[in-house]
Design a protein around this motif. Structure first.
Motif, PDB file in Angstrom:
ATOM      1  N   TYR A 164       0.752  -1.092  -0.268  1.00 19.06           N
ATOM      2  CA  TYR A 164       0.101  -0.004  -0.286  1.00 19.06           C
ATOM      3  C   TYR A 164       0.359   1.545  -0.031  1.00 19.06           C
ATOM      4  CZ  TYR A 164      -3.454   3.723   1.986  1.00 19.06           C
ATOM      5  OH  TYR A 164      -4.020   4.408   1.723  1.00 19.06           O
TER       6      TYR A 164
ATOM      7  N   LYS B  87      -2.292  -5.508  -0.327  1.00 20.32           N
ATOM      8  CA  LYS B  87      -3.277  -4.275  -0.727  1.00 20.32           C
ATOM      9  C   LYS B  87      -2.011  -3.823  -1.981  1.00 20.32           C
ATOM     10  CE  LYS B  87      -4.578  -2.742   3.832  1.00 20.32           C
ATOM     11  NZ  LYS B  87      -5.174  -1.781   5.083  1.00 20.32           N
ATOM     12  N   LEU B  88      -3.444  -3.049  -2.522  1.00 19.34           N
ATOM     13  CA  LEU B  88      -2.800  -2.646  -3.816  1.00 19.34           C
ATOM     14  C   LEU B  88      -2.189  -1.204  -3.548  1.00 19.34           C
ATOM     15  CD1 LEU B  88      -5.681  -2.697  -6.298  1.00 19.34           C
ATOM     16  CD2 LEU B  88      -3.302  -4.530  -6.101  1.00 19.34           C
TER      17      LEU B  88
ATOM     18  N   LEU C 136      -3.840   3.813  -6.196  1.00 19.73           N
ATOM     19  CA  LEU C 136      -4.222   3.186  -6.887  1.00 19.73           C
ATOM     20  C   LEU C 136      -6.366   3.175  -6.355  1.00 19.73           C
ATOM     21  CD1 LEU C 136      -2.573   0.321  -8.779  1.00 19.73           C
ATOM     22  CD2 LEU C 136      -2.937   2.071  -9.896  1.00 19.73           C
ATOM     23  N   THR C 137      -6.278   3.268  -5.656  1.00 21.34           N
ATOM     24  CA  THR C 137      -7.141   3.322  -4.629  1.00 21.34           C
ATOM     25  C   THR C 137      -7.353   5.019  -3.951  1.00 21.34           C
ATOM     26  OG1 THR C 137      -5.679   2.720  -2.985  1.00 21.34           O
ATOM     27  CG2 THR C 137      -6.910   0.994  -4.186  1.00 21.34           C
TER      28      THR C 137
ATOM     29  N   ALA D  51      -8.207  -4.136  -3.006  1.00 21.21           N
ATOM     30  CA  ALA D  51      -8.347  -2.533  -2.979  1.00 21.21           C
ATOM     31  C   ALA D  51      -9.135  -1.959  -1.526  1.00 21.21           C
ATOM     32  CB  ALA D  51      -9.162  -2.519  -4.813  1.00 21.21           C
ATOM     33  N   GLN D  52      -8.106  -1.433  -1.160  1.00 19.89           N
ATOM     34  CA  GLN D  52      -9.160  -0.589   0.176  1.00 19.89           C
ATOM     35  C   GLN D  52      -9.392   1.078  -0.386  1.00 19.89           C
ATOM     36  OE1 GLN D  52      -7.626  -1.276   3.912  1.00 19.89           O
ATOM     37  NE2 GLN D  52      -7.877   0.977   4.668  1.00 19.89           N
ATOM     38  N   PHE D  53     -10.890   0.953  -0.596  1.00 26.25           N
ATOM     39  CA  PHE D  53     -11.234   2.962  -0.669  1.00 26.25           C
ATOM     40  C   PHE D  53     -11.246   3.327   0.771  1.00 26.25           C
ATOM     41  CE2 PHE D  53     -11.364   0.217  -4.323  1.00 26.25           C
ATOM     42  CZ  PHE D  53     -10.657   0.853  -5.001  1.00 26.25           C
TER      43      PHE D  53
ATOM     44  N   LEU E 297     -13.105   1.686 -10.829  1.00 27.55           N
ATOM     45  CA  LEU E 297     -12.907   0.355 -10.659  1.00 27.55           C
ATOM     46  C   LEU E 297     -12.608  -0.343 -11.623  1.00 27.55           C
ATOM     47  CD1 LEU E 297     -16.436   0.310  -7.752  1.00 27.55           C
ATOM     48  CD2 LEU E 297     -13.924  -0.861  -7.530  1.00 27.55           C
TER      49      LEU E 297
ATOM     50  N   ILE F  34      -9.176  -0.076 -12.267  1.00 28.76           N
ATOM     51  CA  ILE F  34      -8.502  -1.008 -11.759  1.00 28.76           C
ATOM     52  C   ILE F  34      -8.688  -2.761 -12.293  1.00 28.76           C
ATOM     53  CG2 ILE F  34      -8.954  -2.214  -9.449  1.00 28.76           C
ATOM     54  CD1 ILE F  34      -7.796   0.255  -9.396  1.00 28.76           C
TER      55      ILE F  34
ATOM     56  N   ILE G  42      -9.294 -10.053  -7.012  1.00 27.79           N
ATOM     57  CA  ILE G  42      -9.726  -8.794  -6.499  1.00 27.79           C
ATOM     58  C   ILE G  42     -10.093  -8.685  -5.694  1.00 27.79           C
ATOM     59  CG2 ILE G  42      -8.969  -6.411  -6.795  1.00 27.79           C
ATOM     60  CD1 ILE G  42      -7.980  -6.604  -9.301  1.00 27.79           C
TER      61      ILE G  42
ATOM     62  N   VAL H  44     -12.370  -6.174  -2.989  1.00 30.03           N
ATOM     63  CA  VAL H  44     -12.823  -4.683  -2.612  1.00 30.03           C
ATOM     64  C   VAL H  44     -13.118  -4.623  -1.650  1.00 30.03           C
ATOM     65  CG1 VAL H  44     -14.131  -2.812  -3.670  1.00 30.03           C
ATOM     66  CG2 VAL H  44     -13.223  -4.187  -5.575  1.00 30.03           C
TER      67      VAL H  44
END
Length: 276
Positions: free
Chosen positions: A39, A64-65, A69-70, A106-108, A122, A125, A134, A136
């Motif tokens: 991350y 984590k991405l 990117l998030t 992918a934690q937003f 999204l 992504i 992935i 989300v």
């Protein structure tokens, strides 16, 4: 299959009796870990290869991405989103090839609301990672509002995302519900953050220590057990991650839930041997 694990491997004194534990020691107790290293910065391939030498062959990772990117960070100078995604895939290739990556996360943030622009994000992504599993995590309630919920679920299914099953504080209007709906039958990620209503909206350098300061009660664990069992009826592989560790409670809660689910993991690393 259901696997229960924790965020990070080095801070769970309840498991190992040590203030700082190694990945090898952690993998003597649990079969999966979530790492947020990527991350902040993508680990070198040599670091990833070293991680693999410390765990048994059936151990799984969640990575984590990158924050860029998030919607939570800036792209490195002179680098495009596509180039950042390529670096992520290249450096994690040993883990992916070995079948040790359960999924990328992918934690937003809560500011990532249900808008056309964010739906397009999204989609981007998925274009960047067409083959990657992935999960989300959405942290704003707008995605779960009655007018959007079915469309949210359908979109996640179409994109082959696993919509993460999240437990977080219940008394705030902006948080998401504990929703055991499965959008990808191959895998589902459950993340349990605790229910610290007062600390969840904390700001500043010590915010994380306030957000995740929580110990689940026995009755709350029973609610989580029922949720995980329901998810497992529709998903081939389920991972449960406890993130409520500001006070060191995650490992004990994870152990309690493992027992309540009747789970017993084989093939973990050997523990420390007694002299006699």
């Amino acid at each position: 299959m259901i696997r229960v694990g924790l965020t990070r491997f080095d801070e769970h004194e309840y498991l190992t009796g040590k203030k700082k534990s190694t990945l090898f020691e952690y993998a003597s107790y649990l079969p999966v870990v979530e790492l947020d290293t990527s991350y902040y910065f993508i680990p070198k391939k040599s670091v990833v290869e070293n991680w693999l030498t410390q765990v048994p062959e059936n151990f799984q990772f969640i990575m984590k991405l990158p924050s860029a990117l998030t919607s939570q960070g800036e792209l490195p100078e002179t680098m495009t989103e596509s180039e950042l995604a390529t670096e992520f895939l290249t450096n994690l290739a040993p883990m992916i090839t070995a079948g040790r990556l359960f999924c990328a996360l992918a934690q937003f943030p809560a500011s990532f609301k249900c808008t056309r622009e964010n739906v397009d994000h999204l989609r981007m992504i998925r274009r960047l990672f067409p083959e990657l599993p992935i999960a989300v995590e959405l942290r704003d309630h707008s995605w779960y509002e009655p007018r959007f919920l079915e469309k949210t679920r359908q979109f996640m299914e179409e994109q082959q995302f696993s919509l993460a099953v999240i437990d977080e504080p219940k008394k705030l209007a902006t948080t998401v519900p504990l929703d055991p709906y499965v959008t990808n039958q191959k895998f589902t990620l459950c993340r349990f953050h605790g229910r610290n209503d007062a600390g969840w909206m904390a700001k500043g350098p010590d915010a994380k220590s306030k957000r995740t300061l929580y110990r689940y009660s026995q009755s709350e664990l029973e609610e989580l057990r029922q949720t995980v069992k329901k998810v497992s009826e529709h998903s081939e592989n389920v991972v449960v991650i406890f993130n409520n560790n500001a006070g060191g409670d995650a490992a004990e809660n994870a152990t309690q839930l493992t027992t309540m689910l009747g789970l017993s993991y084989q093939g973990l690393n050997p523990g420390q041997l007694d002299l006699f």
